[in-house]
Scaffold this motif. Structure first.
Motif, PDB file in Angstrom:
ATOM      1  N   ILE A  53       0.806  -1.276  -0.030  1.00 12.71           N
ATOM      2  CA  ILE A  53      -0.020   0.065   0.103  1.00 12.71           C
ATOM      3  C   ILE A  53       0.816   1.110   0.080  1.00 12.71           C
ATOM      4  CG2 ILE A  53      -1.997   1.261   0.957  1.00 12.71           C
ATOM      5  CD1 ILE A  53      -2.726  -1.267   2.459  1.00 12.71           C
ATOM      6  N   LEU A  54       0.615   1.962  -0.998  1.00 13.98           N
ATOM      7  CA  LEU A  54       1.404   3.417  -1.008  1.00 13.98           C
ATOM      8  C   LEU A  54       0.728   4.540  -0.937  1.00 13.98           C
ATOM      9  CD1 LEU A  54       3.126   2.269  -4.530  1.00 13.98           C
ATOM     10  CD2 LEU A  54       3.939   1.633  -2.031  1.00 13.98           C
ATOM     11  N   PHE A  55       1.329   5.619  -0.084  1.00  8.66           N
ATOM     12  CA  PHE A  55       0.551   6.683   0.351  1.00  8.66           C
ATOM     13  C   PHE A  55       1.342   8.119  -0.483  1.00  8.66           C
ATOM     14  CE2 PHE A  55       0.056   3.644   3.582  1.00  8.66           C
ATOM     15  CZ  PHE A  55      -1.593   3.766   3.903  1.00  8.66           C
ATOM     16  N   PRO A  56       0.639   8.828  -1.252  1.00  7.87           N
ATOM     17  CA  PRO A  56       1.301  10.028  -1.777  1.00  7.87           C
ATOM     18  C   PRO A  56       1.365  11.084  -0.970  1.00  7.87           C
ATOM     19  CG  PRO A  56      -1.136   9.998  -2.331  1.00  7.87           C
ATOM     20  CD  PRO A  56      -1.021   8.601  -1.584  1.00  7.87           C
ATOM     21  N   CYS A  85      -3.197   4.591  -1.987  1.00 12.10           N
ATOM     22  CA  CYS A  85      -4.199   4.918  -0.942  1.00 12.10           C
ATOM     23  C   CYS A  85      -4.101   6.576  -0.630  1.00 12.10           C
ATOM     24  CB  CYS A  85      -3.954   4.252   0.156  1.00 12.10           C
ATOM     25  SG  CYS A  85      -5.526   4.268   1.384  1.00 12.10           S
ATOM     26  N   GLY A  86      -4.565   7.319  -1.877  1.00  8.70           N
ATOM     27  CA  GLY A  86      -4.434   8.593  -1.460  1.00  8.70           C
ATOM     28  C   GLY A  86      -5.600   9.395  -2.439  1.00  8.70           C
ATOM     29  N   PRO A  87      -5.759  10.924  -2.455  1.00  5.94           N
ATOM     30  CA  PRO A  87      -6.864  11.421  -2.675  1.00  5.94           C
ATOM     31  C   PRO A  87      -6.707  11.873  -4.270  1.00  5.94           C
ATOM     32  CG  PRO A  87      -5.777  12.768  -1.721  1.00  5.94           C
ATOM     33  CD  PRO A  87      -5.120  11.659  -1.475  1.00  5.94           C
ATOM     34  N   ASN A  88      -5.722  11.129  -4.958  1.00  6.92           N
ATOM     35  CA  ASN A  88      -5.334  11.460  -6.597  1.00  6.92           C
ATOM     36  C   ASN A  88      -4.800  10.405  -7.091  1.00  6.92           C
ATOM     37  OD1 ASN A  88      -5.524  13.074  -8.745  1.00  6.92           O
ATOM     38  ND2 ASN A  88      -5.300  14.877  -7.860  1.00  6.92           N
ATOM     39  N   ARG A  89      -3.998  10.869  -8.188  1.00  4.62           N
ATOM     40  CA  ARG A  89      -3.159   9.496  -8.732  1.00  4.62           C
ATOM     41  C   ARG A  89      -1.719   9.830  -8.996  1.00  4.62           C
ATOM     42  NH1 ARG A  89      -7.242   7.328 -13.680  1.00  4.62           N
ATOM     43  NH2 ARG A  89      -9.007   6.902 -12.445  1.00  4.62           N
ATOM     44  N   SER A  90      -1.199  10.687  -8.034  1.00  4.82           N
ATOM     45  CA  SER A  90       0.083  10.932  -8.143  1.00  4.82           C
ATOM     46  C   SER A  90       1.190   9.940  -8.207  1.00  4.82           C
ATOM     47  CB  SER A  90       0.592  11.931  -7.290  1.00  4.82           C
ATOM     48  OG  SER A  90       0.346  11.659  -5.682  1.00  4.82           O
ATOM     49  N   ARG A 127       0.304   6.901  -9.075  1.00  2.00           N
ATOM     50  CA  ARG A 127       0.437   6.078 -10.422  1.00  2.00           C
ATOM     51  C   ARG A 127       0.930   6.865 -11.584  1.00  2.00           C
ATOM     52  NH1 ARG A 127      -3.599   2.860 -13.000  1.00  2.00           N
ATOM     53  NH2 ARG A 127      -2.939   2.466 -15.021  1.00  2.00           N
ATOM     54  N   PHE A 128       1.014   8.022 -11.448  1.00  2.00           N
ATOM     55  CA  PHE A 128       1.754   8.620 -12.472  1.00  2.00           C
ATOM     56  C   PHE A 128       3.372   8.409 -12.401  1.00  2.00           C
ATOM     57  CE2 PHE A 128       4.603  12.448 -13.504  1.00  2.00           C
ATOM     58  CZ  PHE A 128       4.111  12.367 -15.119  1.00  2.00           C
ATOM     59  N   MET A 129       3.773   8.280 -11.280  1.00  2.00           N
ATOM     60  CA  MET A 129       5.377   7.947 -10.958  1.00  2.00           C
ATOM     61  C   MET A 129       5.342   6.569 -11.346  1.00  2.00           C
ATOM     62  SD  MET A 129       6.659  10.106  -7.615  1.00  2.00           S
ATOM     63  CE  MET A 129       5.263   9.455  -6.478  1.00  2.00           C
ATOM     64  N   MET A 130       4.413   5.672 -10.885  1.00  2.00           N
ATOM     65  CA  MET A 130       4.596   4.022 -11.145  1.00  2.00           C
ATOM     66  C   MET A 130       4.493   3.783 -12.736  1.00  2.00           C
ATOM     67  SD  MET A 130       5.411   2.940  -8.330  1.00  2.00           S
ATOM     68  CE  MET A 130       4.858   1.360  -7.922  1.00  2.00           C
ATOM     69  N   ARG A 131       3.905   4.777 -13.554  1.00  2.00           N
ATOM     70  CA  ARG A 131       3.783   4.346 -14.698  1.00  2.00           C
ATOM     71  C   ARG A 131       5.338   4.094 -15.333  1.00  2.00           C
ATOM     72  NH1 ARG A 131       1.289   8.626 -18.382  1.00  2.00           N
ATOM     73  NH2 ARG A 131       3.045   9.789 -17.432  1.00  2.00           N
ATOM     74  N   HIS A 132       6.376   4.523 -14.833  1.00  2.00           N
ATOM     75  CA  HIS A 132       7.547   4.371 -15.227  1.00  2.00           C
ATOM     76  C   HIS A 132       8.375   3.295 -14.985  1.00  2.00           C
ATOM     77  CE1 HIS A 132       7.342   8.452 -17.122  1.00  2.00           C
ATOM     78  NE2 HIS A 132       6.829   8.812 -15.972  1.00  2.00           N
ATOM     79  N   TYR A 133       7.727   2.381 -13.912  1.00  2.58           N
ATOM     80  CA  TYR A 133       8.110   1.272 -13.619  1.00  2.58           C
ATOM     81  C   TYR A 133       7.368   0.113 -14.221  1.00  2.58           C
ATOM     82  CZ  TYR A 133      10.242   3.825  -9.671  1.00  2.58           C
ATOM     83  OH  TYR A 133      10.989   4.536  -8.691  1.00  2.58           O
ATOM     84  N   GLU A 134       6.390   0.291 -15.105  1.00  2.00           N
ATOM     85  CA  GLU A 134       5.290  -0.769 -15.443  1.00  2.00           C
ATOM     86  C   GLU A 134       6.162  -1.939 -16.427  1.00  2.00           C
ATOM     87  OE1 GLU A 134       2.462   1.368 -17.370  1.00  2.00           O
ATOM     88  OE2 GLU A 134       0.989   1.594 -15.469  1.00  2.00           O
ATOM     89  N   LEU A 162      -6.811   3.571  -5.881  1.00  2.64           N
ATOM     90  CA  LEU A 162      -8.152   3.826  -5.056  1.00  2.64           C
ATOM     91  C   LEU A 162      -8.162   5.616  -4.575  1.00  2.64           C
ATOM     92  CD1 LEU A 162      -7.206   0.984  -2.654  1.00  2.64           C
ATOM     93  CD2 LEU A 162      -9.184   1.185  -4.439  1.00  2.64           C
ATOM     94  N   ARG A 163      -9.292   5.831  -4.901  1.00  5.07           N
ATOM     95  CA  ARG A 163      -9.583   7.361  -4.689  1.00  5.07           C
ATOM     96  C   ARG A 163     -10.712   7.532  -3.765  1.00  5.07           C
ATOM     97  NH1 ARG A 163     -10.791   9.947 -10.252  1.00  5.07           N
ATOM     98  NH2 ARG A 163     -11.672   7.694 -10.501  1.00  5.07           N
ATOM     99  N   PRO A 164     -11.154   8.609  -3.435  1.00  5.23           N
ATOM    100  CA  PRO A 164     -12.303   8.840  -2.310  1.00  5.23           C
ATOM    101  C   PRO A 164     -13.382   8.453  -2.710  1.00  5.23           C
ATOM    102  CG  PRO A 164     -11.175  10.825  -2.391  1.00  5.23           C
ATOM    103  CD  PRO A 164     -10.372   9.992  -3.273  1.00  5.23           C
ATOM    104  N   ALA A 165     -13.889   8.480  -4.261  1.00  8.72           N
ATOM    105  CA  ALA A 165     -15.162   7.950  -4.773  1.00  8.72           C
ATOM    106  C   ALA A 165     -15.260   6.600  -4.900  1.00  8.72           C
ATOM    107  CB  ALA A 165     -15.113   8.616  -6.231  1.00  8.72           C
TER     108      ALA A 165
END
Length: 358
Positions: A43-46, A323-328, A330-337, A347-350
């Motif tokens: 679980i990662l926290f931005p 586990c945070g309110p946005n996708r920051s 996810r943006f960084m982790m794209r470079h590890y895909e 996972l976002r609040p909605a």
């Protein structure tokens, strides 16, 4: 993974006509080519860059959430829920809001995905998100985290008032070349009469990706030189504080004093913990005193996020939950895909709204 801790195994009907069944349970220690082994999860926290206006607008308020919001308001001295609707606007407010949001969303995550939340292999947080990771790992309480982020926010705000700080993102440039350009920018700024020009890497955020932070004129000179590299992506990063550089040593000392005071009450982590300062693994059950130095130097040392992610993968983790309110993250982790075998679940609040009782 089924409730009894055993793994399902797919099995086809054989030529003798034996009954076909989709799966059956076997102990975790059994090895079999058809055994469906669940992916290990982290679980990662931005950090503070993840907050946005109205980020909790649709969140249903459970008693746990309401209690956390009240505790945060009492500790921080402002209406946290109102600030979340209108995004603080200052680095200090954003840091506190990011911590509160991450922790609340972890409780929502625990409600919606109890098995992953309780049995995840590891946690990690980016920047101020590291304190949410400490909360999720059971090292600190929510209230202790509030004490830390309150001091952290004020200390970085004071540092920003003393020195004008700028930042740039650089990706796709060789590290040794970037280091040469930073030295050249400092030299040029000194020749222009700037007192104590500084620029340093504050974040190693992905393979070949860096955030450089320093005095405004020095960073601008670095930017002007770096954009000449056609193979590199270079852009200015707004609203960046001096954290994770030597410019934040004074702020870091204030945070370290709070952590030192709270240290006797901290608990060993219940799962693996990967820390910004070292980028390395803290095993479950390790006394906080053993990794206190990494916590206390967190704010004056660069974020070793690339090392955190690669170390998590080296320990077998292949599934990551933001586990945070946005996708920051996810943006960084794209470079590890290209080296991660499983997709990310964001996972976002909605996503948690329906799991909250009215």
């Amino acid at each position: 993974m089924v409730a009894d801790g055993k793994s399902p195994v797919a099995c086809s009907e054989d030529r003798l006509g034996h009954r076909k069944f989709a799966s059956y349970s076997v102990p975790d220690w059994v090895q079999h080519p058809q055994k469906l082994v669940p992916l290990k999860a982290a679980i990662l926290f931005p950090g503070e860059q993840s907050s946005f206006s109205g980020m909790f607008h649709n969140m249903r308020k459970t008693p746990v959430v309401l209690g956390m919001l009240r505790a945060a308001a009492a500790s921080l001295g402002f209406d946290v829920e109102e600030a979340m609707e209108d995004r603080g606007g200052s680095s200090g407010a954003d840091q506190a809001l990011a911590y509160v949001a991450d922790c609340i969303l972890f409780e929502a995550f625990r409600e919606a995905h109890a098995d992953v939340a309780e049995r995840c292999q590891a946690v990690a947080g980016f920047g101020v998100g590291e304190y949410a990771a400490l909360y999720a790992a059971g090292v600190i309480t929510f209230q202790q985290g509030l004490e830390i982020v309150k001091v952290r926010s004020a200390a970085l705000q004071d540092a920003g008032n003393q020195v004008h700080v700028e930042a740039i993102v650089v990706r796709g440039m060789a590290l040794d070349k970037l280091e040469r350009l930073m030295k050249a920018a400092q030299k040029l700024d000194a020749e222009d009469g700037v007192h104590d020009p500084q620029v340093a890497i504050a974040q190693y955020w992905c393979p070949g990706g860096y955030v450089c932070v320093g005095t405004g004129s020095t960073v601008q000179k670095l930017h002007d030189a770096a954009v000449g590299d056609k193979d590199a992506e270079v852009r200015l990063l707004p609203d960046q504080h001096a954290g994770h550089t030597s410019l934040a040593k004074g702020a870091g000392a204030k945070v370290a004093a709070v952590i030192e005071r709270l240290l006797p009450a901290m608990k060993p982590p219940r799962c693996e913990l990967f820390l910004n300062q070292s980028g390395r693994r803290v095993p479950p059950g390790k006394p906080p005193q053993a990794f206190a130095d990494a916590l206390m130097s967190h704010l004056s040392e660069p974020i070793q996020w690339e090392s955190c992610v690669t170390q998590m993968m080296s320990w077998g983790i292949r599934q990551f939950y933001e586990c945070g309110p946005n996708r920051s993250i996810r943006f960084m982790m794209r470079h590890y895909e290209h080296i991660i075998e499983a997709p990310f679940e964001i996972l976002r609040p909605a996503d948690f709204t329906e799991s909250f009782s009215a």
